[in-house]
Design a protein around this motif. Structure first.
Motif, mmCIF file in Angstrom:
data_model
loop_
_atom_site.group_PDB
_atom_site.id
_atom_site.type_symbol
_atom_site.label_atom_id
_atom_site.label_comp_id
_atom_site.label_asym_id
_atom_site.label_seq_id
_atom_site.Cartn_x
_atom_site.Cartn_y
_atom_site.Cartn_z
ATOM 1 N N SER A 1 0.828 -1.188 0.000
ATOM 2 C CA SER A 1 0.000 0.000 0.000
ATOM 3 C C SER A 1 0.873 1.253 0.000
ATOM 4 O O SER A 1 1.922 1.302 0.623
ATOM 5 C CB SER A 1 -0.883 -0.020 1.244
ATOM 6 N N PHE B 1 -0.171 4.014 1.234
ATOM 7 C CA PHE B 1 -0.566 4.809 2.393
ATOM 8 C C PHE B 1 -0.283 4.069 3.689
ATOM 9 O O PHE B 1 -0.228 2.851 3.724
ATOM 10 C CB PHE B 1 -2.063 5.135 2.326
ATOM 11 N N ILE B 2 -0.146 4.861 4.748
ATOM 12 C CA ILE B 2 0.064 4.278 6.072
ATOM 13 C C ILE B 2 -1.258 3.707 6.574
ATOM 14 O O ILE B 2 -2.287 4.375 6.532
ATOM 15 C CB ILE B 2 0.571 5.356 7.054
ATOM 16 N N ILE B 3 -1.201 2.487 7.045
ATOM 17 C CA ILE B 3 -2.369 1.881 7.688
ATOM 18 C C ILE B 3 -2.093 1.896 9.179
ATOM 19 O O ILE B 3 -1.101 1.326 9.636
ATOM 20 C CB ILE B 3 -2.574 0.441 7.200
ATOM 21 N N ALA B 4 -2.931 2.570 9.942
ATOM 22 C CA ALA B 4 -2.679 2.683 11.378
ATOM 23 C C ALA B 4 -4.002 2.777 12.103
ATOM 24 O O ALA B 4 -5.004 3.219 11.534
ATOM 25 C CB ALA B 4 -1.837 3.926 11.662
ATOM 26 N N PRO B 5 -4.035 2.335 13.363
ATOM 27 C CA PRO B 5 -5.285 2.442 14.122
ATOM 28 C C PRO B 5 -5.545 3.894 14.526
ATOM 29 O O PRO B 5 -4.599 4.655 14.701
ATOM 30 C CB PRO B 5 -5.033 1.571 15.351
ATOM 31 N N PRO B 6 -6.824 4.281 14.670
ATOM 32 C CA PRO B 6 -7.125 5.621 15.175
ATOM 33 C C PRO B 6 -6.707 5.726 16.641
ATOM 34 O O PRO B 6 -6.508 4.700 17.277
ATOM 35 C CB PRO B 6 -8.644 5.717 15.025
ATOM 36 N N PRO B 7 -6.620 6.883 17.205
ATOM 37 C CA PRO B 7 -6.854 8.194 16.594
ATOM 38 C C PRO B 7 -5.676 8.657 15.740
ATOM 39 O O PRO B 7 -4.547 8.255 15.977
ATOM 40 C CB PRO B 7 -7.023 9.109 17.802
ATOM 41 N N HIS B 8 -6.007 9.482 14.740
ATOM 42 C CA HIS B 8 -4.982 10.011 13.854
ATOM 43 C C HIS B 8 -4.568 11.423 14.267
ATOM 44 O O HIS B 8 -4.009 12.177 13.498
ATOM 45 C CB HIS B 8 -5.495 9.971 12.426
ATOM 46 N N MET B 9 -4.922 11.772 15.506
ATOM 47 C CA MET B 9 -4.468 13.018 16.122
ATOM 48 C C MET B 9 -3.910 12.630 17.478
ATOM 49 O O MET B 9 -4.447 11.759 18.134
ATOM 50 C CB MET B 9 -5.646 13.968 16.369
ATOM 51 N N LYS B 10 -2.839 13.291 17.862
ATOM 52 C CA LYS B 10 -2.267 13.011 19.183
ATOM 53 C C LYS B 10 -1.976 14.337 19.868
ATOM 54 O O LYS B 10 -1.589 15.298 19.205
ATOM 55 C CB LYS B 10 -0.963 12.214 19.051
#
Lengths: 441, 325
Positions: free
Chosen positions: B4, B6-15
């Motif tokens: 892919s 794009f980065i596949i990552a668990p939410p949250p996408h804000m820290k």
């Protein structure tokens, strides 16, 4: 203005200024739409059409004989190019009906509802809602008619329209409340009549003051008492449980539903789409979404046909300023990352966000700072649940109320050690549910 | 499988922007006013030297431990600096140079690294270091150098400069009784601003409170533990028929309540647990001062409550959607 709220939660930078002022733009129908057979919480649908069939806009193309399901309608007229495996924004891949747009204005419309909603039978309204394919458009995509069918032993007294839109970046509900207020209030009347509520509330976070002032005079004309409730801008105010707590001071019991405390909650956009069907007979074939994030050239709020592919939408926004590293469907707090731009818009799509950078911080072990506990709106101990999940102590996680988690992401947001707490908790929930289903340990 | 783009990552996408080193640095900043006052009041040689040695010792021993056991170097998280500051500020001014070195080694190795490092230890490392020093070298740990105008009670011998050793207010209480301490004019005022003999960084309640307010404003600490600590101490002071303000401002009570008892790792996470923890530590401090053998009880009061944290962490808050039974 007195603001209602709930205890704990987090204050987030809301990033809505990029798109909140932009009016909804209607997108020209694309040459091809892809409609996955699962777009709601519940049983997947069975196609009612075959490859090669011609379909009209608004025609029902998939349904299933199950209560917790909502049918699917063609958003454009054209020819069914096939029923194939396709990238799905939340399920990885799923069977989808692909329709080639023939550009004609062939249309199927349902009979509009008569003006006098309050004289109609609730049961017929529920059928109308189901037939229209309505699901919660806030993101959870729970079939609306199911919410409107309370069991006889659980009478509903209050209906809440959810206009909190607490996820950062998203502004589609904001625009709908401003621009589609009439449709929305008609939809509200249908839903209130269907579930038998006596009163209604519209909960709106106070970062949308224009919506509050716009709607307050309008609700006076409704045939039942309705109040616009300004809410403090705090995450996760849009969570059903916390909306009910803020507005009615009622707590939904663990494992329970809003109807256990006499409440039905629905999203403002669901109401607007339903009101439109009541007026014009068009079922749920399009929705308003927000396209935003730091990579996108042209951000905004768009009314798009369901099944439109993300790549077509990006082209419509003149592409990217910088190539995105992360594409998210939904808000940044709960949204799902996408592997490809070939995914379609589904009923639960509230928007797509494009980020140039992956936000993260160096991961430490837990320093027991207690921020997750202080902010968890469900009064859980996220640090403990995360650790129990890591150690596969799922039974202990269950006794520590892991299933109460609403997966809002507040704990992972505040964690200074950068621990993926919601991720771990979701894993624990999944395992607990799997073990429960197996009926043993 | 196709890779892919794009980065596949668990939410949250804000820290949030809060990180562990940032938090630790805030604590260091908050301790600076009291530390600077200590250096000004006691002098560079008597106060700055032990303080610096303590910080260097803590950082050095942590680095050594990481290298020895081939673990990633963790001194970048600034937590060793905080431990060094807390230990150094709670040492008597003018203590021999090896006292902070040994104290730092014990604090880091025995108090923290042996348990697995930051976040894993049961007892407050700085207090572990201090407790070992207190038991091993009781005389050194109770010798208080101060400039002669500020000496209290009986002074022993004048040193070449105008520095003498003096008793501390709590020391006078233990040695000569509670009433004797009130012979000092303006006692409460002197305790509050920091014009008394005592540990390097513990003499000025005012400046420590200033640092604590800074931490509150930065969202680094909560007020629940310090408040319940103060209530616990006040309760015992009242029971003993002594002035509660004296007990709050004397010795290490403010330092203990605001900086030691609020240590993340060694304090409870549950709201109810935190209140009990704070109250218990405050009350034990008072009881040791009143009835115990030591003039000061902060160290053992907090260490004792540290041991109860795993239990206090089991006091789950009221479940959402369930009424109180």
């Amino acid at each position: 203005m007195k603001l209602r709220t709930f205890p704990q939660g987090v204050f987030l930078p809301h990033h809505k200024e990029d798109t909140a002022h932009l009016a909804i733009v209607r997108v020209p129908p694309p040459s091809r739409v892809v409609l996955p057979l699962s777009q709601h919480t519940g049983a997947p649908l069975k196609p009612l059409v075959q490859k090669g069939d011609t379909v009209k806009r608004g025609q029902k193309i998939a349904d299933v004989d199950a209560f917790v399901a909502a049918p699917l309608h063609a958003p454009v007229s054209g020819k069914v190019a096939g029923i194939e495996d396709w990238a799905h924004p939340t399920l990885g891949r799923f069977q989808a009906i692909v329709i080639e747009n023939d550009g004609s204005s062939e249309e199927f419309r349902y009979d509009p509802l008569p003006e006098d909603i309050e004289s109609l039978e609730p049961e017929s309204l529920r059928l109308f809602v189901r037939e229209g394919g309505f699901v919660g458009l806030g993101g959870a995509a729970f079939p609306t008619h199911v919410k409107l069918s309370p069991p006889p032993d659980k009478p509903i007294d209050a209906f809440i329209l959810n206009g909190a839109e607490c996820e950062p970046y998203l502004t589609c509900d904001h625009r709908v409340m401003l621009e589609r207020a009439e449709d929305m209030l008609l939809g509200l009347r249908i839903m209130v009549r269907a579930c038998g509520a006596q009163r209604a509330y519209i909960g709106i976070e106070d970062n949308k003051k224009d919506c509050i002032t716009h709607l307050t005079p309008l609700v006076r004309d409704l045939p039942f008492p309705t109040e616009v409730i300004p809410l403090k801008t705090k995450y996760p105010q849009g969570s059903e449980k916390h909306l009910i707590l803020a507005i009615l001071s009622r707590e939904v019991p663990p494992g329970g539903l809003p109807l256990d405390v006499g409440v039905v909650v629905n999203n403002v956009q669901t109401a607007a789409a339903l009101g439109r069907m009541a007026k014009e007979g068009i079922p749920l074939v399009e929705r308003v979404i927000t396209l935003s994030g730091d990579c996108l050239k042209k951000r905004g709020n768009f009314e798009v046909p369901l099944g439109m592919l993300l790549e077509d939408l990006v082209a419509l926004c003149d592409g990217f300023t910088t190539p995105p590293r992360k594409v998210v469907m939904g808000g940044p707090m709960t949204g799902i990352t996408q592997a490809t731009l070939a995914v379609p818009v589904i009923k639960g799509t509230s928007g797509f966000l494009f980020f140039a950078q992956n936000v993260g911080k160096p991961e430490h072990s837990c320093i027991r700072c207690g921020r997750c506990v202080l902010h968890c709106p469900m009064r859980l101990l996220p640090y403990l649940l995360g650790r129990l999940a890591e150690e596969h102590l799922f039974e202990e996680a269950e006794t520590n109320r892991v299933l109460d988690c609403v997966e809002c992401g507040s704990c992972a947001y505040v964690c200074p050690a950068g621990i993926a707490l919601v991720h771990l908790i979701k894993l624990a929930k999944f395992e607990v549910m799997r073990r429960r289903k197996r009926g043993g340990k | 499988m196709k890779e892919s783009r794009f980065i596949i990552a668990p939410p949250p996408h804000m820290k949030s922007t809060t990180t562990v080193p940032w938090i630790m640095r805030q604590v260091v900043f908050a301790l600076l006013p009291a530390a600077i006052w200590g250096v000004v009041f006691f002098g560079v040689r008597w106060a700055l030297l032990p303080l610096l040695l303590s910080v260097l010792s803590c950082v050095g021993f942590e680095a050594l431990d990481c290298l020895l056991f081939r673990r990633p170097l963790t001194i970048g998280d600034w937590s060793a600096v905080v431990t060094g500051m807390l230990l150094g500020l709670s040492l008597p001014p003018g203590c021999p140079f090896w006292i902070p070195i040994i104290g730092g080694g014990v604090a880091i190795l025995l108090g923290k690294q042996m348990f697995g490092g930051l976040g894993q230890n049961i007892f407050n490392p700085a207090l572990v270091g201090r407790a070992v020093l207190l038991i091993s070298w009781p005389k050194i740990m109770a010798t208080w150098h101060v400039r002669s105008p500020f000496a209290l009670g009986v002074t022993t011998y004048p040193t070449p400069v105008d520095v003498v050793t003096s008793a501390t207010p709590l020391g006078i209480v233990k040695a000569y009784g509670y009433t004797a301490v009130w012979e000092t004019p303006n006692l409460l005022f002197r305790l509050f601003v920091g014009l008394v003999p005592g540990c390097i960084g513990e003499i000025s309640a005012l400046l420590l409170l200033l640092g604590f307010v800074y931490l509150l404003a930065r969202g680094v600490v909560q007020w629940d533990i310090p408040l319940s600590y103060a209530l616990g101490l006040v309760a015992i002071a009242l029971a003993a028929g002594q002035n509660p303000l004296f007990h709050l401002f004397a010795g290490g009570a403010i330092m203990g309540a605001c900086f030691m008892a609020t240590d993340y790792t060694t304090s409870p996470m549950t709201p109810k647990g935190r209140v009990i923890f704070g109250f218990g530590a405050g009350a034990l401090t008072g009881i040791i001062r009143w009835l115990g053998g030591y003039p000061e009880g902060v160290t053992f009061g907090i260490l004792t409550m540290n041991a109860l944290v795993p239990l206090l962490d089991r006091m789950l808050p009221r479940r959402f959607g369930v009424k109180k039974v």
